[in-house]
Design a protein around this motif. Sequence first.
Motif, short mmCIF file in Angstrom:
data_model
loop_
_atom_site.label_atom_id
_atom_site.label_comp_id
_atom_site.label_asym_id
_atom_site.label_seq_id
_atom_site.Cartn_x
_atom_site.Cartn_y
_atom_site.Cartn_z
N LEU A 1 0.83 -1.21 0.00
CA LEU A 1 0.00 0.00 0.00
C LEU A 1 0.86 1.25 0.00
CD1 LEU A 1 -2.71 -1.03 2.62
CD2 LEU A 1 -3.16 -0.51 0.22
N LEU A 2 1.90 1.25 0.80
CA LEU A 2 2.77 2.42 0.92
C LEU A 2 3.42 2.74 -0.42
CD1 LEU A 2 3.69 4.32 3.23
CD2 LEU A 2 5.69 2.85 3.50
N MET A 3 3.80 1.70 -1.16
CA MET A 3 4.47 1.89 -2.45
C MET A 3 3.50 2.04 -3.61
SD MET A 3 7.61 1.91 -1.55
CE MET A 3 8.46 1.77 -3.12
N GLY A 4 2.20 1.97 -3.32
CA GLY A 4 1.20 2.10 -4.38
C GLY A 4 1.08 0.89 -5.27
N GLN A 5 1.57 -0.27 -4.80
CA GLN A 5 1.49 -1.49 -5.60
C GLN A 5 0.08 -2.07 -5.60
OE1 GLN A 5 4.65 -3.62 -3.56
NE2 GLN A 5 6.05 -3.30 -5.28
N ILE A 6 -0.67 -1.82 -4.52
CA ILE A 6 -2.06 -2.21 -4.45
C ILE A 6 -2.86 -1.02 -3.90
CG2 ILE A 6 -1.58 -4.68 -4.11
CD1 ILE A 6 -2.11 -4.27 -1.11
N THR A 7 -4.15 -1.03 -4.14
CA THR A 7 -4.99 0.06 -3.64
C THR A 7 -6.08 -0.44 -2.71
OG1 THR A 7 -6.39 -0.14 -5.62
CG2 THR A 7 -4.61 1.49 -5.68
N SER A 8 -6.25 -1.75 -2.62
CA SER A 8 -7.28 -2.29 -1.75
C SER A 8 -6.83 -3.63 -1.19
CB SER A 8 -8.61 -2.45 -2.50
OG SER A 8 -8.46 -3.37 -3.57
N PHE A 9 -7.46 -4.03 -0.11
CA PHE A 9 -7.16 -5.31 0.52
C PHE A 9 -8.35 -5.70 1.37
CE2 PHE A 9 -5.99 -2.00 3.41
CZ PHE A 9 -6.29 -2.48 4.67
N GLY A 10 -8.35 -6.94 1.85
CA GLY A 10 -9.47 -7.41 2.65
C GLY A 10 -9.01 -7.98 3.98
N PRO A 11 -9.97 -8.38 4.82
CA PRO A 11 -9.64 -8.96 6.14
C PRO A 11 -8.74 -10.17 6.03
CG PRO A 11 -11.99 -8.47 6.00
CD PRO A 11 -11.43 -8.29 4.62
N GLU A 12 -8.88 -10.93 4.94
CA GLU A 12 -8.04 -12.12 4.79
C GLU A 12 -6.57 -11.75 4.60
OE1 GLU A 12 -9.41 -10.83 0.73
OE2 GLU A 12 -10.36 -11.11 2.71
N ASP A 13 -6.31 -10.59 4.01
CA ASP A 13 -4.93 -10.13 3.85
C ASP A 13 -4.32 -9.76 5.20
OD1 ASP A 13 -4.79 -10.19 0.90
OD2 ASP A 13 -6.31 -8.63 1.04
N VAL A 14 -5.13 -9.12 6.04
CA VAL A 14 -4.68 -8.75 7.38
C VAL A 14 -4.35 -10.01 8.18
CG1 VAL A 14 -5.36 -7.68 9.57
CG2 VAL A 14 -5.95 -6.57 7.39
N GLU A 15 -5.25 -10.99 8.14
CA GLU A 15 -5.04 -12.23 8.88
C GLU A 15 -3.81 -12.97 8.35
OE1 GLU A 15 -6.64 -13.08 11.55
OE2 GLU A 15 -8.03 -11.37 11.44
N ARG A 16 -3.62 -12.96 7.05
CA ARG A 16 -2.47 -13.65 6.47
C ARG A 16 -1.16 -13.00 6.91
NH1 ARG A 16 -2.85 -12.13 1.35
NH2 ARG A 16 -1.29 -10.52 1.75
N ASP A 17 -1.12 -11.66 6.87
CA ASP A 17 0.09 -10.95 7.28
C ASP A 17 0.39 -11.20 8.76
OD1 ASP A 17 0.30 -9.98 4.74
OD2 ASP A 17 -0.05 -7.88 5.25
N ALA A 18 -0.66 -11.22 9.59
CA ALA A 18 -0.47 -11.46 11.02
C ALA A 18 0.06 -12.87 11.27
CB ALA A 18 -1.79 -11.24 11.77
N ALA A 19 -0.52 -13.85 10.58
CA ALA A 19 -0.09 -15.25 10.75
C ALA A 19 1.36 -15.42 10.29
CB ALA A 19 -1.02 -16.17 9.99
N PHE A 20 1.71 -14.78 9.18
CA PHE A 20 3.07 -14.85 8.65
C PHE A 20 4.06 -14.28 9.67
CE2 PHE A 20 6.50 -12.50 6.51
CZ PHE A 20 7.11 -13.51 5.77
N ALA A 21 3.73 -13.11 10.23
CA ALA A 21 4.62 -12.45 11.18
C ALA A 21 4.80 -13.29 12.44
CB ALA A 21 4.06 -11.07 11.54
N VAL A 22 3.72 -13.80 12.98
CA VAL A 22 3.79 -14.57 14.22
C VAL A 22 4.54 -15.88 14.01
CG1 VAL A 22 2.43 -15.79 15.98
CG2 VAL A 22 1.74 -13.50 15.22
N ASP A 23 4.30 -16.54 12.89
CA ASP A 23 4.98 -17.81 12.61
C ASP A 23 6.50 -17.61 12.58
OD1 ASP A 23 5.09 -20.67 11.68
OD2 ASP A 23 5.90 -19.72 9.89
N LEU A 24 6.97 -16.63 11.82
CA LEU A 24 8.40 -16.39 11.73
C LEU A 24 8.98 -15.91 13.06
CD1 LEU A 24 9.00 -14.76 8.23
CD2 LEU A 24 9.28 -17.13 8.93
#
Length: 221
Positions: free
Chosen positions: A177-200
């Motif tokens: 979003l910051l780089m303007g590569q996407i303009t929208s996202f959904g709750p599933e993207d938030v959950e995926r990013d959170a799961a990725f961060a916690v797993d690593l």
Amino acid sequence: MPLSCSRREARKRDRQEMILQVAQRYFLDHGYAGTTMSGIAATLGGSKGTLWNHFPSKEALFAAVLDRVAQAYRARLSQILDAEGDLEAVLLRACASLVGKITSVEAISVHRVVISEGGRFPELSRIFSELAPGNTRVLLAAFLERAMQRGQLRTADPLDAARALMSLCMAGTHHQLLMGQITSFGPEDVERDAAFAVDLFLRAYAPEPRSAPPPTPASSI
């Protein structure tokens, strides 16, 4: 406290809240360089002197705008960081909350303002770093330090651990979003990013296994 003083204080708080709401929108619309105390005063419909009575400088006003937003988020995050809860579940909720916050339209707009104008206005970067990611990092670090003390995570610098976790949260949707590569996202993207961060994060900070006791030497015959 006399009733008249209470009413006066209440009016002062209401006035400051109105100023901060208008100033937040003005900073986002005009950037830091393009924002002036005169412009905000004109938008408010009052005098510049009245604005200066509440906030002595543009720098102080920007700091107050950020602190207002950051305080509300820190209060919410504090409730999520339950030391008695399951560590992974708490971290997942905390990271989902963080990703949701930093990917909001206003958070992305503020971050872009800081990136684009921070070089010309060092105070802008300093205020943002201290009040936004800085305070969140301290809050997370206190929670992670307690987990380390309980043996749920390996012992390490808790501030570094919090910085690593926050960086992992920012590596996906937020960066795009910051780089303007996407303009929208959904709750599933938030959950995926959170799961990725916690797993690593949990892989990196897993408790160190206890050393096995040395074998008992066989009795000589």
